[in-house]
Design a protein around this motif. Structure first.
Motif, PDB file in Angstrom:
ATOM      1  N   GLU A  16     -12.620  18.534 -24.365  1.00  0.00           N
ATOM      2  CA  GLU A  16     -11.295  17.820 -24.004  1.00  0.00           C
ATOM      3  C   GLU A  16     -11.068  16.359 -24.473  1.00  0.00           C
ATOM      4  N   ASN A  17     -12.203  15.827 -24.051  1.00  0.00           N
ATOM      5  CA  ASN A  17     -12.365  14.249 -24.467  1.00  0.00           C
ATOM      6  C   ASN A  17     -12.154  14.064 -26.080  1.00  0.00           C
ATOM      7  N   THR A  18     -13.020  14.968 -26.819  1.00  0.00           N
ATOM      8  CA  THR A  18     -12.785  14.721 -28.150  1.00  0.00           C
ATOM      9  C   THR A  18     -11.426  15.057 -28.722  1.00  0.00           C
ATOM     10  N   GLN A  19     -10.535  16.012 -28.140  1.00  0.00           N
ATOM     11  CA  GLN A  19      -9.423  16.699 -28.446  1.00  0.00           C
ATOM     12  C   GLN A  19      -8.234  15.479 -28.030  1.00  0.00           C
ATOM     13  N   GLN A  20      -8.653  14.640 -27.021  1.00  0.00           N
ATOM     14  CA  GLN A  20      -7.549  13.595 -26.575  1.00  0.00           C
ATOM     15  C   GLN A  20      -7.894  12.339 -27.570  1.00  0.00           C
ATOM     16  N   LYS A  21      -9.102  12.370 -27.889  1.00  0.00           N
ATOM     17  CA  LYS A  21      -9.199  11.165 -28.963  1.00  0.00           C
ATOM     18  C   LYS A  21      -8.538  11.439 -30.339  1.00  0.00           C
ATOM     19  N   ASP A  22      -8.675  12.963 -30.820  1.00  0.00           N
ATOM     20  CA  ASP A  22      -8.191  13.365 -32.067  1.00  0.00           C
ATOM     21  C   ASP A  22      -6.836  13.142 -31.841  1.00  0.00           C
ATOM     22  N   LYS A  23      -6.010  13.263 -30.850  1.00  0.00           N
ATOM     23  CA  LYS A  23      -4.648  13.269 -30.839  1.00  0.00           C
ATOM     24  C   LYS A  23      -4.131  11.855 -30.967  1.00  0.00           C
TER      25      LYS A  23
END
Length: 78
Positions: A16-23
């Motif tokens: 989830e943290n990685t997805q937030q960073k990607d966004k």
């Protein structure tokens, strides 16, 4: 009683943290592209106005527009 898997929870949180960073990175990249497009359009319009100033022998407008064009070029090359 259900036993929680700490590794699964940690993996899920990391994903989830990685997805937030990607966004976030995507949104920054999109903003940069939009800003560049706006500056290029502004440069195009100023160049047209410079041509008009030359055609009308309007030195004052020419120098003002040339200064604006230089500032935009600096922003595009930054």
């Amino acid at each position: 009683m259900k036993r929680e898997n700490p590794f699964a929870e940690l993996t899920k949180a990391s994903l989830e943290n990685t997805q937030q960073k990607d966004k976030f990175i995507q949104s920054v990249y999109i903003d940069l592209l939009i800003q560049e497009a706006l500056l290029k359009e502004k440069r195009r319009v100023i160049k047209e106005k410079i041509d008009e100033a030359i055609d009308q022998c309007d030195r004052e407008s020419f120098f003002l527009l040339a200064k604006q064009l230089t500032e935009i070029e600096e922003q595009l090359n930054a």
